[in-house]
Design a protein around this motif. Structure first.
Motif, mmCIF file in Angstrom:
data_model
loop_
_atom_site.group_PDB
_atom_site.id
_atom_site.type_symbol
_atom_site.label_atom_id
_atom_site.label_comp_id
_atom_site.label_asym_id
_atom_site.label_seq_id
_atom_site.Cartn_x
_atom_site.Cartn_y
_atom_site.Cartn_z
ATOM 1 N N ASN A 184 -14.855 -21.456 -9.955
ATOM 2 C CA ASN A 184 -13.714 -21.348 -10.869
ATOM 3 C C ASN A 184 -13.602 -19.958 -11.459
ATOM 4 O OD1 ASN A 184 -13.050 -24.169 -10.602
ATOM 5 N ND2 ASN A 184 -14.799 -24.602 -11.928
ATOM 6 N N GLY A 185 -14.045 -18.945 -10.720
ATOM 7 C CA GLY A 185 -14.011 -17.586 -11.224
ATOM 8 C C GLY A 185 -12.605 -17.019 -11.330
ATOM 9 N N GLU A 186 -12.492 -15.886 -12.030
ATOM 10 C CA GLU A 186 -11.181 -15.278 -12.270
ATOM 11 C C GLU A 186 -10.640 -14.532 -11.062
ATOM 12 O OE1 GLU A 186 -13.918 -14.919 -14.050
ATOM 13 O OE2 GLU A 186 -13.533 -14.837 -16.204
ATOM 14 N N LEU A 187 -11.508 -14.229 -10.094
ATOM 15 C CA LEU A 187 -11.110 -13.412 -8.954
ATOM 16 C C LEU A 187 -11.153 -14.202 -7.650
ATOM 17 C CD1 LEU A 187 -13.141 -10.161 -9.760
ATOM 18 C CD2 LEU A 187 -10.750 -10.647 -10.351
ATOM 19 N N ILE A 188 -10.319 -13.777 -6.702
ATOM 20 C CA ILE A 188 -10.347 -14.277 -5.329
ATOM 21 C C ILE A 188 -10.594 -13.074 -4.424
ATOM 22 C CG2 ILE A 188 -9.065 -15.422 -3.481
ATOM 23 C CD1 ILE A 188 -7.357 -16.770 -5.642
ATOM 24 N N ALA A 189 -11.584 -13.175 -3.575
ATOM 25 C CA ALA A 189 -11.881 -12.075 -2.658
ATOM 26 C C ALA A 189 -11.015 -12.200 -1.409
ATOM 27 C CB ALA A 189 -13.357 -12.069 -2.288
ATOM 28 N N HIS A 190 -10.514 -11.068 -0.950
ATOM 29 C CA HIS A 190 -9.693 -11.004 0.256
ATOM 30 C C HIS A 190 -10.184 -9.858 1.143
ATOM 31 C CE1 HIS A 190 -6.652 -13.878 -1.037
ATOM 32 N NE2 HIS A 190 -6.477 -13.216 -2.175
ATOM 33 N N GLY A 191 -9.739 -9.898 2.387
ATOM 34 C CA GLY A 191 -9.925 -8.747 3.263
ATOM 35 C C GLY A 191 -8.799 -7.759 3.009
ATOM 36 N N GLN A 192 -8.148 -7.299 4.082
ATOM 37 C CA GLN A 192 -7.067 -6.328 3.926
ATOM 38 C C GLN A 192 -5.883 -6.730 4.802
ATOM 39 O OE1 GLN A 192 -5.440 -4.318 2.096
ATOM 40 N NE2 GLN A 192 -6.797 -2.526 2.146
ATOM 41 N N ARG A 193 -4.695 -6.590 4.269
ATOM 42 C CA ARG A 193 -3.497 -6.892 5.041
ATOM 43 C C ARG A 193 -3.241 -5.806 6.088
ATOM 44 N NH1 ARG A 193 0.140 -10.558 2.518
ATOM 45 N NH2 ARG A 193 -0.565 -11.276 0.461
ATOM 46 N N GLY A 194 -2.535 -6.201 7.146
ATOM 47 C CA GLY A 194 -2.053 -5.235 8.108
ATOM 48 C C GLY A 194 -3.129 -4.526 8.895
ATOM 49 N N VAL A 195 -2.795 -3.305 9.337
ATOM 50 C CA VAL A 195 -3.670 -2.471 10.155
ATOM 51 C C VAL A 195 -3.959 -1.193 9.396
ATOM 52 C CG1 VAL A 195 -3.861 -1.238 12.357
ATOM 53 C CG2 VAL A 195 -2.721 -3.448 12.272
ATOM 54 N N ASP A 196 -5.160 -0.711 9.499
ATOM 55 C CA ASP A 196 -5.571 0.483 8.765
ATOM 56 C C ASP A 196 -4.623 1.657 9.049
ATOM 57 O OD1 ASP A 196 -7.258 1.871 7.019
ATOM 58 O OD2 ASP A 196 -8.429 2.691 8.680
ATOM 59 N N HIS A 197 -4.156 2.286 7.961
ATOM 60 C CA HIS A 197 -3.276 3.455 8.001
ATOM 61 C C HIS A 197 -1.875 3.158 8.543
ATOM 62 C CE1 HIS A 197 -7.041 5.699 7.295
ATOM 63 N NE2 HIS A 197 -6.236 6.581 6.745
ATOM 64 N N VAL A 198 -1.479 1.897 8.553
ATOM 65 C CA VAL A 198 -0.083 1.542 8.836
ATOM 66 C C VAL A 198 0.490 0.989 7.542
ATOM 67 C CG1 VAL A 198 1.500 0.122 10.174
ATOM 68 C CG2 VAL A 198 -0.533 1.087 11.262
ATOM 69 N N ASN A 199 1.298 1.795 6.851
ATOM 70 C CA ASN A 199 1.710 1.469 5.492
ATOM 71 C C ASN A 199 3.134 0.928 5.426
ATOM 72 O OD1 ASN A 199 -0.732 2.240 4.207
ATOM 73 N ND2 ASN A 199 -0.154 4.394 4.453
ATOM 74 N N SER A 200 3.369 -0.142 6.177
ATOM 75 C CA SER A 200 4.644 -0.830 6.036
ATOM 76 C C SER A 200 4.667 -1.540 4.688
ATOM 77 C CB SER A 200 4.829 -1.830 7.176
ATOM 78 O OG SER A 200 3.785 -2.793 7.140
ATOM 79 N N MET A 201 5.847 -1.955 4.262
ATOM 80 C CA MET A 201 5.964 -2.628 2.959
ATOM 81 C C MET A 201 6.785 -3.893 3.118
ATOM 82 S SD MET A 201 5.136 -2.557 -0.201
ATOM 83 C CE MET A 201 5.653 -3.141 -1.827
ATOM 84 N N PRO A 202 6.229 -5.064 2.896
ATOM 85 C CA PRO A 202 4.807 -5.293 2.629
ATOM 86 C C PRO A 202 4.022 -5.379 3.932
ATOM 87 C CG PRO A 202 5.981 -7.362 2.534
ATOM 88 C CD PRO A 202 7.020 -6.306 2.799
ATOM 89 N N ARG A 203 2.719 -5.203 3.839
ATOM 90 C CA ARG A 203 1.872 -5.353 5.012
ATOM 91 C C ARG A 203 1.614 -6.838 5.255
ATOM 92 N NH1 ARG A 203 -2.892 -1.357 3.219
ATOM 93 N NH2 ARG A 203 -2.485 -2.510 1.298
ATOM 94 N N PRO A 204 1.687 -7.291 6.505
ATOM 95 C CA PRO A 204 1.561 -8.725 6.772
ATOM 96 C C PRO A 204 0.106 -9.184 6.757
ATOM 97 C CG PRO A 204 1.857 -7.557 8.829
ATOM 98 C CD PRO A 204 1.980 -6.526 7.738
ATOM 99 N N ALA A 205 -0.079 -10.443 6.403
ATOM 100 C CA ALA A 205 -1.407 -11.051 6.513
ATOM 101 C C ALA A 205 -1.667 -11.524 7.933
ATOM 102 C CB ALA A 205 -1.531 -12.216 5.540
ATOM 103 N N TRP A 206 -0.589 -11.846 8.678
ATOM 104 C CA TRP A 206 -0.724 -12.342 10.056
ATOM 105 C C TRP A 206 0.181 -11.515 10.951
ATOM 106 C CZ3 TRP A 206 1.237 -15.919 6.266
ATOM 107 C CH2 TRP A 206 0.225 -16.588 5.565
ATOM 108 N N TYR A 207 -0.277 -11.244 12.148
ATOM 109 C CA TYR A 207 0.514 -10.417 13.049
ATOM 110 C C TYR A 207 -0.073 -10.447 14.458
ATOM 111 C CZ TYR A 207 -3.382 -7.211 12.344
ATOM 112 O OH TYR A 207 -4.645 -6.675 12.278
ATOM 113 N N THR A 208 0.753 -10.059 15.420
ATOM 114 C CA THR A 208 0.309 -9.670 16.753
ATOM 115 C C THR A 208 0.510 -8.166 16.839
ATOM 116 O OG1 THR A 208 0.918 -11.796 17.739
ATOM 117 C CG2 THR A 208 0.699 -9.919 19.232
ATOM 118 N N LEU A 209 -0.523 -7.428 17.150
ATOM 119 C CA LEU A 209 -0.487 -5.971 17.045
ATOM 120 C C LEU A 209 0.626 -5.374 17.900
ATOM 121 C CD1 LEU A 209 -1.846 -3.442 15.852
ATOM 122 C CD2 LEU A 209 -3.280 -3.361 17.897
#
Length: 573
Positions: free
Chosen positions: A96-121
């Motif tokens: 029941n902590g205050e934080l949720i850990a996540h990985g990273q959206r999208g692909v490294d150094h591809v700065n679309s807005m917003p970056r997707p959580a799911w994709y086919t490269l």
């Protein structure tokens, strides 16, 4: 990583299998600042190198961090010392902590807005450098191309459920820019807040110059591990880009035993574990969160979809589908259980403890169903439970002492009935078992407290074998035995390759171990044609067991276990 209330399983497997002295030391660092807790477990592995103590399991009672050190030592008959050590570290989170850990959206150094959580490269960023981030959501799956172009960037971020951390960052670090160029405003929108150390707002020094004065004590743990090796393990307190953390599947993994000449191969998989710790007095925040996802290595030449990140289970909860995780004996696999306590082919003795523990893939709180069948065919124990938030499963209440020698059967089935990153599962639920077993069944062989080893055609305990050629094992049936049954299990750390009954020819048994054939059947196995030494290929374990009735009418069982470290064979009886 663990959650408060989880139990630690102290069992381990030693390769090659020897009766080594074992010391496990755990240090727990509570987030509330209370005294460090030390737990020490000592004992001796059995003659097959399996350490399954009857005592020593403990519960994580407080959120915080842990460091666990393993040390094993064995002196052989020639007075040679064999030794090994391992360290693991991570986070203990409050559910029941205050934080949720996540990985990273999208692909490294591809700065679309917003970056997707799911994709086919190929559809999202076809021309981008294929440096893939670990999946954003716990439980999601990354299909990672084999080769140097299939790079993986492990980064753990946090989502702030109560907004105190987000508000502090906005007030004190509004101009923060991540190493990939992402501005703080976008991180706030995407719920990928940085878990990094920050100095006082007006400090002229970087936090590395005065770490004790950090007002935001935040950092993350990353463990990218396969059942055989550690691909990467580190603690990260900054993301300024000065130290690269990415790696590719051709990484030799520091030439660990079983790493493979070219690292991971198609059909291999990596558990991507993480955790984040944030302590900030100004924000009145002291919290830890855990993360877990799965990466499966694919052959980009034959996998038409290529690199991708998707929710698990072929879209059974909605959203897109990335397909099956992998194939096992030609059958698609959507989920499986990797056992870490009792494993297929284990040799135990009367008086040892049988424990069931392991990791569910995909890394979600799935249901684990276990049935343990005694040598006489009766059901000795049956139980079910739910894995923790990232798929870890163990309950010491289900441990029991083995009192009957013979061939025991363990059946482990997993299914997921709950939520995924895109919603609830539609029935019927996805199911799975232990890789390579077909239906989830595997054997555990229990010997009397003392027994003779199974004789074979060689009296050496350690010697070289040709890694690219078949090797023949020969055994004589014990004299005077009748009703002889011969069992075998051949496995690598993450998969059963063969198991079941063997037929003798008269009074002898021959078994051929063939790397060329295994390499054709299993693409993740090296065929032995290149390299030398234990890091050049997978580590195989072969167990041969004979049961029967001796001339006095007494039931008997004997076994011999072999460890094959690419071009070297070990057997200590």
């Amino acid at each position: 990583p663990f959650e408060v209330g989880n139990s630690f399983n102290a069992g381990l497997h030693i390769a090659p299998g020897v009766a080594a002295d074992v010391t496990i030391t755990a240090h727990l660092y509570p987030l509330d600042g209370s005294a460090v807790i030390e737990k020490k477990i000592e004992g001796k592995a059995n003659s097959a190198g399996i350490f399954a103590p009857a005592t020593g399991a403990f519960t994580f009672d407080a959120a915080g961090e842990y460091v666990i050190d393993y040390e094993v030592r064995y002196t052989d008959s020639d007075k040679r010392l064999w030794a090994g050590s391992l360290r693991s570290a991570g986070v203990i989170a409050s559910p029941n902590g205050e934080l949720i850990a996540h990985g990273q959206r999208g692909v490294d150094h591809v700065n679309s807005m917003p970056r997707p959580a799911w994709y086919t490269l190929s559809q999202y960023a076809a021309n981008a450098l294929a440096r893939l981030n670990i999946p954003y959501y716990t439980g999601d799956v990354l299909w990672l191309p084999d080769g140097q172009e299939g790079q993986l960037n492990p980064t753990v971020n946090v989502q702030d459920k109560a907004s105190s951390y987000a508000d502090w960052l906005a007030a004190n670090q509004p101009n923060y820019v991540a190493a990939d160029g992402t501005a703080f405003s976008q991180q706030l929108t995407e719920e990928t807040l940085p878990a990094v150390l920050f100095p006082p707002k007006d400090s002229p020094y970087a936090v590395g110059m005065q770490p004790d004065k950090a007002v935001n004590r935040a950092y993350s743990y990353v463990s990218a591990v396969s059942p055989a090796v550690s691909a990467r393990q580190f603690v990260q307190g900054g993301t300024d880009g000065g130290l690269p953390f990415f790696f590719d599947t051709d990484d030799p993994y520091n030439q660990q035993n079983g790493a493979g000449l070219n690292g991971s191969r198609p059909g291999d998989y990596l558990f991507l574990f993480g955790g984040a710790v944030v302590e900030n007095k100004d924000a009145k925040l002291s919290s830890a969160a855990i993360y877990g996802s799965l990466a499966v290595v694919i052959d980009p030449r034959s996998d038409a979809k290529g690199a991708r990140v998707y929710p698990p289970y072929n879209g059974q909860a909605g959203g897109g589908t990335g397909g099956a995780l992998l194939t096992d004996n030609g059958q698609p696999v959507d989920m499986f259980f990797h056992p870490t306590a009792a494993r297929p082919g284990d040799v135990l003795r009367v008086g040892d403890t049988l424990s069931i523990a392991g990791q569910v893939a995909p890394t979600l709180p799935s249901q684990v169903n276990v049935t343990i069948i005694a040598p006489d065919g009766s059901v000795s124990k049956q139980f079910s439970g739910i894995a923790n938030a990232i798929g870890y499963f163990y309950d010491p209440a289900n441990d029991f002492k083995l009192e009957t020698p013979g061939v025991w059967t363990v059946n482990i089935q997993v299914q997921h009935n709950g939520l995924t990153s895109v919603g609830a599962i539609e029935p019927p639920p996805p199911t799975g078992g232990v890789l390579g077993t077909g239906d989830g069944h595997f054997n555990v062989y229990v010997l009397p407290e003392t027994s003779d080893a199974l004789d074979w055609n060689d009296n050496r305990s350690v010697f070289d074998i040709p890694p690219a050629l078949p090797y023949n094992f020969r055994f004589g049936l014990p004299q005077g035995w009748t009703n002889v049954q011969i069992y075998h299990t051949l496995s690598i750390p993450g998969q059963v390759l063969e198991q079941g009954l063997l037929r003798p020819a008269g009074t002898t048994l021959s078994f051929q171990y063939s790397p060329p054939i295994l390499g054709k059947l299993f693409p993740n196995i090296e065929n032995g044609e290149q390299g030398a030494g234990p890091s050049a290929g997978d580590t195989f374990t072969l167990t041969i067991v004979m049961t029967g009735t001796d001339s006095n009418g007494q039931s008997q069982i004997r076994s011999r276990t072999f460890t094959i470290a690419f071009d070297r064979l070990f057997t200590f009886g």
